[in-house]
Motif scaffolding. Structure first.
Motif: not given
Length: 248
Positions: A177-179, A191-197, A168-171
């Protein structure tokens, strides 16, 4: 008797200190000021200072761990979770069913928020279907979670066997996105998984089909998958809002 060597400077560096007898010689302060006018003193001193600053900066970089990107995670985090987009489709948040769990370690902190939704008459193949949301915040304080994140997504770590993973772009730094795979789940999630630092945020939506509810004739199990039409985009919207809220 061996006298002190003369300190030799450049042609434009002012007078050099003269070597005089003890009774007539310059004071200690005058000697220091004379030395300060010599270029090699500044060169050596500057090198020592620069080396100390570099070493100190390197130590600080190693000691501070991955960047936490300004997130403020606390015991009140679950109360602050906005679900504006998701609740508009699947039902308002049912705070009476909320559950919270938190573990705190010098190297790793984990916060879980379980949030029920007041589903408004949703049905799947005639069966009553309810939805819930969950937020998992993992704060990696000493090591970068990036290298192992890909393996965690496909290993069942997020509760799904053989999941379908899409970028998923831009996050954040990266997001996925995990389905669940399409083969007859009566309870499944997105599930939407985002790594930020050093922070990994996972927002989940789970649908549960009640097989004991009044229903028409039996159907193919594949038709009992909860309806997630449009939900991934709503989750992306809520995740952006959530990330902004948790940095305030």
């Amino acid at each position: 008797m061996i006298s002190e060597p003369e300190l030799v400077g450049g042609p434009e560096e002012g007078p050099r200190p003269e070597l005089l007898d003890a009774d007539e010689g310059p004071t200690l302060g005058e000697r220091v000021r004379a030395l300060a006018r010599l270029p090699w003193v500044w060169a050596v001193g500057g090198a020592v200072v620069a080396s100390a600053l570099w070493a100190g900066g390197l130590y600080a970089f190693r000691d501070q761990g991955p960047d936490q990107r300004g997130y403020r995670i606390s015991a009140e985090t679950c109360d602050r979770v906005p679900l504006s987009a998701i609740s508009g489709k699947l039902g308002e948040r049912d705070r009476a069913t909320d559950a919270f769990d938190r573990s705190d370690d010098p190297a790793f902190r984990r916060t879980e928020c379980h949030m029920g939704l007041k589903s408004s008459g949703a049905r799947t193949a005639g069966r009553v279907t309810t939805y819930a949301a969950e937020l998992l915040v993992e704060e990696h304080l000493k090591t970068d979670p990036g290298p192992e994140l890909g393996a965690r997504l496909t290993s069942g770590r997020y509760g799904l066997d053989d999941p379908v993973v899409s970028p998923v772009a831009g996050l954040g730094d990266r997001a996925f996105l995990v389905r669940a795979p399409e083969h007859g789940y009566v309870e499944a999630d997105v599930r939407l998984v985002v790594q930020d630092g050093g922070v990994v945020l996972t927002l989940s939506v789970t649908g549960n089909v009640d097989l004991n509810s009044d229903s028409p004739d039996p159907v193919d199990p594949k038709e009992l998958n909860p309806d997630y039409t449009g939900v991934p985009k709503l989750m992306e919207s809520d995740m952006r809002e959530l990330m902004a809220v948790l940095k305030k």
